[in-house]
Enzyme design. Structure first.
Site, PDB file in Angstrom:
ATOM      1  N   ALA A  59       0.899  -1.086  -0.020  1.00  0.00           N
ATOM      2  CA  ALA A  59      -0.138   0.008  -0.127  1.00  0.00           C
ATOM      3  C   ALA A  59       1.016   1.232   0.153  1.00  0.00           C
ATOM      4  O   ALA A  59       0.552   2.268  -0.785  1.00  0.00           O
ATOM      5  CB  ALA A  59      -0.938   0.036   1.250  1.00  0.00           C
ATOM      6  N   GLU A  60       1.709   1.306   0.886  1.00  0.00           N
ATOM      7  CA  GLU A  60       2.785   2.311   0.978  1.00  0.00           C
ATOM      8  C   GLU A  60       3.532   2.587  -0.358  1.00  0.00           C
ATOM      9  O   GLU A  60       3.800   3.869  -1.092  1.00  0.00           O
ATOM     10  CB  GLU A  60       3.640   2.296   2.054  1.00  0.00           C
ATOM     11  CG  GLU A  60       4.554   3.762   1.896  1.00  0.00           C
ATOM     12  CD  GLU A  60       5.018   3.802   3.367  1.00  0.00           C
ATOM     13  OE1 GLU A  60       6.149   4.764   3.632  1.00  0.00           O
ATOM     14  OE2 GLU A  60       4.869   3.117   4.284  1.00  0.00           O
ATOM     15  N   THR A  61       3.647   1.597  -1.085  1.00  0.00           N
ATOM     16  CA  THR A  61       4.484   1.614  -2.322  1.00  0.00           C
ATOM     17  C   THR A  61       3.848   2.338  -3.237  1.00  0.00           C
ATOM     18  O   THR A  61       4.314   3.322  -4.142  1.00  0.00           O
ATOM     19  CB  THR A  61       4.896   0.071  -2.781  1.00  0.00           C
ATOM     20  OG1 THR A  61       6.081  -0.065  -1.772  1.00  0.00           O
ATOM     21  CG2 THR A  61       5.654   0.310  -4.099  1.00  0.00           C
ATOM     22  N   SER A  64       3.029   5.936  -2.558  1.00  0.00           N
ATOM     23  CA  SER A  64       4.000   6.881  -2.523  1.00  0.00           C
ATOM     24  C   SER A  64       4.284   7.301  -4.135  1.00  0.00           C
ATOM     25  O   SER A  64       4.926   8.106  -4.423  1.00  0.00           O
ATOM     26  CB  SER A  64       5.413   6.123  -2.053  1.00  0.00           C
ATOM     27  OG  SER A  64       5.324   6.081  -0.547  1.00  0.00           O
TER      28      SER A  64
END
Length: 140
Positions: A59-61, A64
């Site tokens: 999710a952060e990838t 971002s």
């Protein structure tokens, strides 16, 4: 608007990083929407289920990357906040994350991220907010 050259660039630039080690592969990339998939195998916890932390990394990838595209080449996106709710376990196959922009401003970008299994069932829901700032390598 999805740019295949951006997708290829993100897949190449992550060689040797955590994204590479986890097997994350970008499928679509634009400031409004980023899609990537990750294998469950190799990203499990001792019970054989997809590790919740692996879902958060995915999710952060995608959030971002969307934020970085929204920031543009002269600016940088830096993670500010992320949360995740895990809905179901997955033991095999791939999970696919779709980050959809909620809000893109001058200083903040926020994304809803939905992670699904191979059958399209929701595995995890996440929200990520990134700060958009001057590129620290170009700042004086």
């Amino acid at each position: 608007m999805n740019d295949p050259e951006l997708v290829a660039m993100f897949n190449q630039m992550n060689a040797g990083t955590l994204v590479d080690r986890m097997g994350i592969e970008f499928l679509e990339a634009s400031p409004q929407r980023v899609v990537a998939r990750m294998p469950v195998e190799g990203n499990t916890q001792p019970y054989g289920l997809l590790h919740g932390g692996a879902s958060v990394v995915l999710a952060e990838t995608v959030g971002s990357v969307g934020s970085a595209l929204a920031a543009g080449p002269e600016r940088a996106a830096v993670g500010l906040d992320i949360n995740a709710t895990h809905h179901r376990g997955v033991r095999s196959g791939f999970v696919t994350a779709t980050a959809t922009a909620i809000s893109i401003g001058r200083t903040l970008a926020s994304y809803d991220v939905v992670i699904t299994d191979d059958e399209g069932r929701r595995v995890c829901t996440s929200r990520i907010t990134c700060m958009l700032r001057d590129n620290p390598t170009k700042a004086k």
